[in-house]
Design a protein around this motif. Structure first.
Motif, mmCIF file in Angstrom:
data_model
loop_
_atom_site.group_PDB
_atom_site.id
_atom_site.type_symbol
_atom_site.label_atom_id
_atom_site.label_comp_id
_atom_site.label_asym_id
_atom_site.label_seq_id
_atom_site.Cartn_x
_atom_site.Cartn_y
_atom_site.Cartn_z
ATOM 1 N N GLU A 60 0.811 -1.222 0.000
ATOM 2 C CA GLU A 60 0.000 0.000 0.000
ATOM 3 C C GLU A 60 0.845 1.273 0.000
ATOM 4 O O GLU A 60 0.322 2.366 0.182
ATOM 5 C CB GLU A 60 -0.953 -0.004 1.192
ATOM 6 C CG GLU A 60 -1.976 -1.124 1.116
ATOM 7 C CD GLU A 60 -2.957 -1.106 2.265
ATOM 8 O OE1 GLU A 60 -3.378 -0.007 2.666
ATOM 9 O OE2 GLU A 60 -3.273 -2.195 2.756
ATOM 10 N N GLY A 61 2.143 1.112 -0.171
ATOM 11 C CA GLY A 61 3.031 2.262 -0.210
ATOM 12 C C GLY A 61 3.832 2.427 1.061
ATOM 13 O O GLY A 61 3.678 1.670 2.022
ATOM 14 N N VAL A 62 4.702 3.432 1.046
ATOM 15 C CA VAL A 62 5.604 3.690 2.166
ATOM 16 C C VAL A 62 5.707 5.196 2.387
ATOM 17 O O VAL A 62 5.759 5.960 1.425
ATOM 18 C CB VAL A 62 7.018 3.117 1.886
ATOM 19 C CG1 VAL A 62 7.991 3.457 3.012
ATOM 20 C CG2 VAL A 62 6.955 1.606 1.662
ATOM 21 N N VAL A 63 5.749 5.588 3.644
ATOM 22 C CA VAL A 63 6.082 6.956 4.008
ATOM 23 C C VAL A 63 7.509 6.939 4.528
ATOM 24 O O VAL A 63 7.835 6.185 5.441
ATOM 25 C CB VAL A 63 5.126 7.535 5.076
ATOM 26 C CG1 VAL A 63 5.607 8.890 5.561
ATOM 27 C CG2 VAL A 63 3.715 7.640 4.524
ATOM 28 N N VAL A 64 8.357 7.756 3.927
ATOM 29 C CA VAL A 64 9.736 7.914 4.370
ATOM 30 C C VAL A 64 9.787 9.163 5.245
ATOM 31 O O VAL A 64 9.364 10.235 4.826
ATOM 32 C CB VAL A 64 10.699 8.055 3.169
ATOM 33 C CG1 VAL A 64 12.131 8.224 3.655
ATOM 34 C CG2 VAL A 64 10.585 6.858 2.239
ATOM 35 N N MET A 65 10.289 8.998 6.459
ATOM 36 C CA MET A 65 10.405 10.115 7.396
ATOM 37 C C MET A 65 11.870 10.396 7.644
ATOM 38 O O MET A 65 12.654 9.480 7.865
ATOM 39 C CB MET A 65 9.703 9.778 8.709
ATOM 40 C CG MET A 65 8.240 9.546 8.563
ATOM 41 S SD MET A 65 7.479 9.226 10.165
ATOM 42 C CE MET A 65 5.769 9.267 9.692
ATOM 43 N N VAL A 92 10.881 14.583 11.498
ATOM 44 C CA VAL A 92 10.294 13.491 12.276
ATOM 45 C C VAL A 92 10.564 13.674 13.770
ATOM 46 O O VAL A 92 11.651 14.068 14.192
ATOM 47 C CB VAL A 92 10.794 12.111 11.785
ATOM 48 C CG1 VAL A 92 12.280 11.908 12.021
ATOM 49 C CG2 VAL A 92 9.987 10.985 12.415
ATOM 50 N N ASN A 93 9.530 13.435 14.538
ATOM 51 C CA ASN A 93 9.636 13.406 15.992
ATOM 52 C C ASN A 93 8.697 12.303 16.494
ATOM 53 O O ASN A 93 7.972 11.686 15.705
ATOM 54 C CB ASN A 93 9.344 14.776 16.620
ATOM 55 C CG ASN A 93 7.955 15.303 16.317
ATOM 56 O OD1 ASN A 93 7.033 14.557 16.013
ATOM 57 N ND2 ASN A 93 7.798 16.610 16.401
ATOM 58 N N LEU A 94 8.690 12.059 17.780
ATOM 59 C CA LEU A 94 7.891 10.958 18.312
ATOM 60 C C LEU A 94 6.394 11.170 18.099
ATOM 61 O O LEU A 94 5.695 10.230 17.686
ATOM 62 C CB LEU A 94 8.226 10.728 19.791
ATOM 63 C CG LEU A 94 7.638 9.488 20.440
ATOM 64 C CD1 LEU A 94 8.008 8.210 19.693
ATOM 65 C CD2 LEU A 94 8.088 9.395 21.895
ATOM 66 N N PRO A 95 5.840 12.372 18.324
ATOM 67 C CA PRO A 95 4.408 12.552 18.043
ATOM 68 C C PRO A 95 4.058 12.302 16.574
ATOM 69 O O PRO A 95 3.016 11.720 16.273
ATOM 70 C CB PRO A 95 4.137 14.004 18.439
ATOM 71 C CG PRO A 95 5.177 14.321 19.460
ATOM 72 C CD PRO A 95 6.396 13.550 19.013
ATOM 73 N N MET A 96 4.926 12.727 15.646
ATOM 74 C CA MET A 96 4.677 12.475 14.227
ATOM 75 C C MET A 96 4.621 10.971 13.955
ATOM 76 O O MET A 96 3.710 10.493 13.275
ATOM 77 C CB MET A 96 5.772 13.098 13.357
ATOM 78 C CG MET A 96 5.639 12.747 11.881
ATOM 79 S SD MET A 96 7.069 13.184 10.879
ATOM 80 C CE MET A 96 6.794 14.918 10.640
ATOM 81 N N LEU A 97 5.585 10.250 14.468
ATOM 82 C CA LEU A 97 5.667 8.821 14.207
ATOM 83 C C LEU A 97 4.484 8.078 14.817
ATOM 84 O O LEU A 97 3.877 7.218 14.170
ATOM 85 C CB LEU A 97 6.994 8.268 14.725
ATOM 86 C CG LEU A 97 7.274 6.797 14.452
ATOM 87 C CD1 LEU A 97 7.137 6.449 12.977
ATOM 88 C CD2 LEU A 97 8.667 6.437 14.967
ATOM 89 N N LEU A 98 4.114 8.413 16.020
ATOM 90 C CA LEU A 98 2.962 7.761 16.649
ATOM 91 C C LEU A 98 1.674 8.051 15.891
ATOM 92 O O LEU A 98 0.843 7.162 15.686
ATOM 93 C CB LEU A 98 2.831 8.203 18.114
ATOM 94 C CG LEU A 98 3.877 7.617 19.056
ATOM 95 C CD1 LEU A 98 3.859 8.347 20.390
ATOM 96 C CD2 LEU A 98 3.645 6.127 19.256
#
Length: 129
Positions: A60-65, A92-98
């Motif tokens: 379904e694709g990939v998001v690269v951070m 990228v930070n922890l809130p973004m990743l979560l």
């Protein structure tokens, strides 16, 4: 499920994944990190980044951070992007990743919007007692 690939300076990406595991009490599927070292030549490490991209792509694709736009990890990430299939965000930070992990079953546009808003909304002045 949309995969997530972190491309960051040094061990920052691995630290983010470890913190996600702590918060969620498990390691999410289809997530990987690639730490760029100061001595790495971007052209030499591009094949390894492409391999990791394939490993986290569930179809379904990939998001690269990446951490800092304009730096080597982000420049490497730019070489991987394919509109609608492999998209990227920086800062990228922890809130973004979560937030991205929470919304990665909702489609590419949603995960990108929620990831960026999660990063932005996660930065605030703490209230004083």
């Amino acid at each position: 499920m949309i995969g997530i690939l972190l491309i960051t300076h040094g061990c920052f990406g691995e630290s983010l994944i470890q913190n996600v595991c702590h918060v969620l009490n498990k390691r999410p599927p289809l997530i990987a990190q690639f730490g760029v070292a100061p001595q790495d030549d971007p052209l030499d490490i591009l094949p390894r980044a492409r391999l990791l991209l394939k490993e986290v792509d569930g179809g379904e694709g990939v998001v690269v951070m990446t951490d800092i736009f304009g730096a080597t990890p982000a420049n490497l990430a730019l070489k991987l992007l394919q509109p609608g299939r492999v998209e990227g965000v920086s800062g990228v930070n922890l809130p973004m990743l979560l937030r991205a992990l929470t919304y990665r079953d909702k489609g590419m546009e949603t995960i990108l919007q929620k990831a960026v808003s999660g990063a932005h909304d996660g930065v605030m002045k703490l209230p004083t007692p």
